[in-house]
Design a protein around this motif. Structure first.
Motif, short mmCIF file in Angstrom:
data_model
loop_
_atom_site.label_atom_id
_atom_site.label_comp_id
_atom_site.label_asym_id
_atom_site.label_seq_id
_atom_site.Cartn_x
_atom_site.Cartn_y
_atom_site.Cartn_z
N THR A 1 -17.79 4.67 5.42
CA THR A 1 -17.16 3.64 6.24
C THR A 1 -15.77 3.28 5.77
OG1 THR A 1 -18.23 1.93 4.92
CG2 THR A 1 -19.37 2.66 6.92
N THR A 2 -15.39 3.64 4.55
CA THR A 2 -14.09 3.23 4.04
C THR A 2 -13.13 4.40 3.86
OG1 THR A 2 -14.87 3.37 1.74
CG2 THR A 2 -15.05 1.24 2.87
N LYS A 3 -13.52 5.63 4.18
CA LYS A 3 -12.60 6.74 4.07
C LYS A 3 -11.42 6.53 5.02
CE LYS A 3 -14.78 10.88 2.26
NZ LYS A 3 -14.99 12.32 2.50
N PRO A 4 -10.21 6.86 4.58
CA PRO A 4 -9.04 6.64 5.43
C PRO A 4 -9.03 7.61 6.61
CG PRO A 4 -8.42 7.78 3.42
CD PRO A 4 -9.85 7.38 3.25
N THR A 5 -8.34 7.22 7.67
CA THR A 5 -8.21 8.08 8.86
C THR A 5 -6.75 8.16 9.28
OG1 THR A 5 -8.53 6.29 10.46
CG2 THR A 5 -10.50 7.42 9.66
N ILE A 6 -6.40 9.30 9.88
CA ILE A 6 -5.07 9.52 10.46
C ILE A 6 -5.28 9.93 11.91
CG2 ILE A 6 -2.93 10.82 10.34
CD1 ILE A 6 -3.52 11.33 7.38
N VAL B 1 -3.49 19.22 10.52
CA VAL B 1 -3.59 18.26 9.42
C VAL B 1 -4.42 18.90 8.32
CG1 VAL B 1 -4.42 16.00 8.70
CG2 VAL B 1 -3.36 16.27 10.96
N SER B 2 -3.89 18.97 7.13
CA SER B 2 -4.62 19.57 6.00
C SER B 2 -4.46 18.70 4.78
CB SER B 2 -4.09 20.98 5.72
OG SER B 2 -2.71 20.93 5.38
N GLN B 3 -5.38 18.83 3.81
CA GLN B 3 -5.31 18.10 2.55
C GLN B 3 -5.44 19.06 1.41
OE1 GLN B 3 -8.59 15.36 3.43
NE2 GLN B 3 -9.89 16.44 1.96
N THR B 4 -4.99 18.64 0.21
CA THR B 4 -4.92 19.55 -0.93
C THR B 4 -6.29 20.10 -1.32
OG1 THR B 4 -4.98 17.60 -2.35
CG2 THR B 4 -2.82 18.55 -1.88
N VAL B 5 -7.33 19.27 -1.20
CA VAL B 5 -8.69 19.71 -1.54
C VAL B 5 -9.61 19.31 -0.39
CG1 VAL B 5 -10.61 19.50 -3.13
CG2 VAL B 5 -8.27 19.43 -4.01
N ASP C 1 -9.75 12.36 2.70
CA ASP C 1 -10.09 11.76 1.41
C ASP C 1 -8.94 10.87 0.95
OD1 ASP C 1 -12.51 13.11 1.25
OD2 ASP C 1 -11.59 14.86 0.32
N SER C 2 -9.29 9.78 0.27
CA SER C 2 -8.26 8.91 -0.29
C SER C 2 -7.68 9.54 -1.55
CB SER C 2 -8.85 7.53 -0.62
OG SER C 2 -9.93 7.66 -1.52
N HIS C 3 -6.48 9.10 -1.92
CA HIS C 3 -5.80 9.55 -3.14
C HIS C 3 -5.59 11.06 -3.15
CE1 HIS C 3 -6.36 5.53 -4.67
NE2 HIS C 3 -7.65 5.63 -4.46
N THR C 4 -5.34 11.66 -2.00
CA THR C 4 -5.03 13.08 -1.95
C THR C 4 -3.85 13.27 -1.01
OG1 THR C 4 -5.95 15.30 -1.63
CG2 THR C 4 -6.55 13.64 -0.01
N PHE D 1 4.34 14.90 4.33
CA PHE D 1 2.98 14.57 3.90
C PHE D 1 2.84 13.07 3.70
CE2 PHE D 1 5.35 15.58 0.02
CZ PHE D 1 5.13 14.45 -0.73
N VAL D 2 1.59 12.63 3.64
CA VAL D 2 1.29 11.21 3.42
C VAL D 2 0.23 11.10 2.34
CG1 VAL D 2 1.87 10.51 5.78
CG2 VAL D 2 -0.47 11.20 5.25
N ASN D 3 0.19 9.97 1.67
CA ASN D 3 -0.88 9.63 0.73
C ASN D 3 -1.39 8.25 1.13
OD1 ASN D 3 -1.01 11.66 -1.64
ND2 ASN D 3 1.18 11.35 -1.29
N ILE D 4 -2.63 8.16 1.56
CA ILE D 4 -3.16 6.88 2.00
C ILE D 4 -4.38 6.52 1.17
CG2 ILE D 4 -2.25 7.08 4.33
CD1 ILE D 4 -4.91 7.95 5.33
N GLU D 5 -4.66 5.22 1.14
CA GLU D 5 -5.72 4.69 0.29
C GLU D 5 -7.00 4.51 1.08
OE1 GLU D 5 -5.09 4.34 -2.85
OE2 GLU D 5 -2.96 4.81 -2.63
N LYS D 6 -8.08 4.26 0.35
CA LYS D 6 -9.38 4.00 0.96
C LYS D 6 -9.28 2.82 1.94
CE LYS D 6 -12.94 4.04 -1.75
NZ LYS D 6 -13.94 3.64 -2.77
N GLY D 7 -9.83 3.01 3.11
CA GLY D 7 -9.87 1.94 4.10
C GLY D 7 -8.66 1.90 5.01
N GLN D 8 -7.59 2.68 4.73
CA GLN D 8 -6.41 2.68 5.59
C GLN D 8 -6.66 3.50 6.85
OE1 GLN D 8 -3.10 3.64 2.65
NE2 GLN D 8 -2.05 2.35 4.14
#
Length: 425
Positions: free
Chosen positions: A78-83, A99-103, A121-124, A151-158
């Motif tokens: 419920t708290t994973k960030p979304t774009i 849209v891709s992420q490092t891991v 995922d947050s912090h990625t 690229f963007v880096n977003i936190e949990k819940g954003q």
């Protein structure tokens, strides 16, 4: 008997870390009889670590742990960030956005033909790339990339929304720009953020922290010149540890970048060791005697570092001075034990058997706080002259130290203090 004193950590992982280090210290040759944790505040607590053999209680705890894990999984979902990406680019050829992420792989949810939501995922690092590239406008949340392929880096819940549109007719866009920045993680390098290395862009001097206009669609070289670096560059050149920023930044110094009309990027040149998040240990053993300023690792010996300051030893207070103590957020773990009985063999009785019970002992020592090692550390002004001290600090270093106060200690005894500094980064 020993006393270990350290700052209280409420985080379970850090508590486990402290206990693990205590075990390491134990196996080094001295026993653990009690653990005491001190936060240095009025909320000090003590933790008694014991084993509970109640199987029924363990089963209940196991059930509770499973319930906690389920709640944790629900919380993660419920708290994973979304774009959310809104693709309004109507020009030909069709403009596709990935849209891709490092891991790992983002979870995709199609809202309508132009809108797609990605759970990441947050912090990625998340990269948003439209293809084929062309002059476009990116609007929406302030966390959106400024340029295509950024690229963007977003936190949990954003939850952010980025809107991609054609650039309006007649607005071909301004020339691209690059902003150069410097971050220094190690002051010992000889460069600082206030006195950084100099840079050139295509051979011309470049200022830091301001946008530098470039020619669109042409390769631009970014180089470093070392006129501000005090080191001998022929043998000890100071180069950035890494270069971060927009995905268009060069990977190495003297690399090139090619930007399109309207692109504005930042490139950060980082110097010094990059410390990854985790726990760092510093540990040492020093020797001292309460009534002998010249014994062992006393700070009275010029050049000793780390060292033990005995200016307040008449009150049973010892200051461990160590250059690794750079803040008051460290955790301190230490023990004090008689030195001359640690390795000496036990005396024998008349039958030639070792006499039991003659072991190295420890005074009762408690953590007192953190103090700078300067002239003001000496507690008592002199009786004859208030401006002097009865027991002055002879070689003040200005380095921070941690103090502890001991009772039940022999003034003429010789002791080892074994200590560890635990730093969370």
């Amino acid at each position: 008997m020993e006393r270990f004193v350290c700052s209280i950590m409420t985080n379970k992982l850090q508590l486990i870390t402290i206990l693990t280090l205590a075990t390491v210290l134990i196996t080094g040759g001295f026993g653990l009889t009690q653990l005491a944790y001190s936060s240095g505040s009025s909320n000090d607590k003590k933790v008694d670590v014991t084993k509970h053999d109640d199987d029924e209680h363990d089963d209940d705890k196991h059930d509770d742990d499973e319930h906690d894990d389920d709640e944790h999984d629900d919380d993660e979902r419920t708290t994973k960030p979304t774009i959310t990406i809104v693709n309004k680019v109507a020009s030909e050829p069709a403009f596709g956005i990935t849209v891709s992420q490092t891991v790992g792989v983002p979870v995709l949810e199609v809202i309508n033909p132009t809108t797609t939501k990605y759970t990441v995922d947050s912090h990625t690092t998340v990269t948003i790339l439209g293809s084929p590239d062309r002059p476009i406008l990116i609007t929406g949340d302030g966390n959106c990339p400024e340029n295509n392929g950024g690229f963007v880096n977003i936190e949990k819940g954003q939850n952010i929304t980025c809107i991609y549109s054609d650039r309006p007719v007649g607005q071909a866009g301004s020339p691209p720009t690059v902003t150069l920045k410097v971050e220094v993680n190690d002051d010992d390098l000889g460069v600082t953020e206030s006195n950084p290395p100099s840079f050139q862009v295509d051979g011309q001097p470049a200022s830091l922290n301001v946008p530098i206009p470039l020619v669109a669609n042409e390769a631009t070289e970014i180089t470093q010149i070392d006129d501000n670096v005090p080191n001998d560059v022929s043998t000890n050149e100071v180069l950035p540890t890494k270069i971060t920023g927009d995905g268009n930044c060069p990977e190495v110094i003297a690399g090139t970048i090619t930007l399109s009309t309207g692109q504005d990027i930042e490139c950060i040149f980082e110097y010094g060791k990059v410390i990854e998040p985790g726990v760092v240990f510093h540990f040492n053993t020093l020797a001292f005697s309460f009534d002998d300023d010249g014994y062992g690792d006393s700070c009275d010996k010029v050049g000793n570092m780390p060292c033990i300051e005995l200016a307040n030893a008449q009150d049973g207070t010892i200051l461990i001075v160590d250059e690794e103590i750079k803040s008051d957020t460290l955790i301190f773990l230490f023990s004090v034990i008689e030195q001359d009985k640690i390795n000496n063999p036990r005396p024998l009785d008349q039958k030639g058997n070792p006499i039991m019970g003659i072991l190295a002992s420890s005074p009762l020592c408690t953590f007192s706080g953190i103090s700078p090692h300067d002239e003001e550390y000496a507690l008592q002004p002199g009786d004859s002259d208030p401006g002097e001290f009865d027991n002055p600090v002879n070689n003040p270093s200005g380095v921070l130290g941690f103090a502890f106060t001991c009772t039940l200690a022999s003034p003429s005894g010789k002791y080892n203090v074994n200590y560890a500094l635990i730093e969370t980064v």
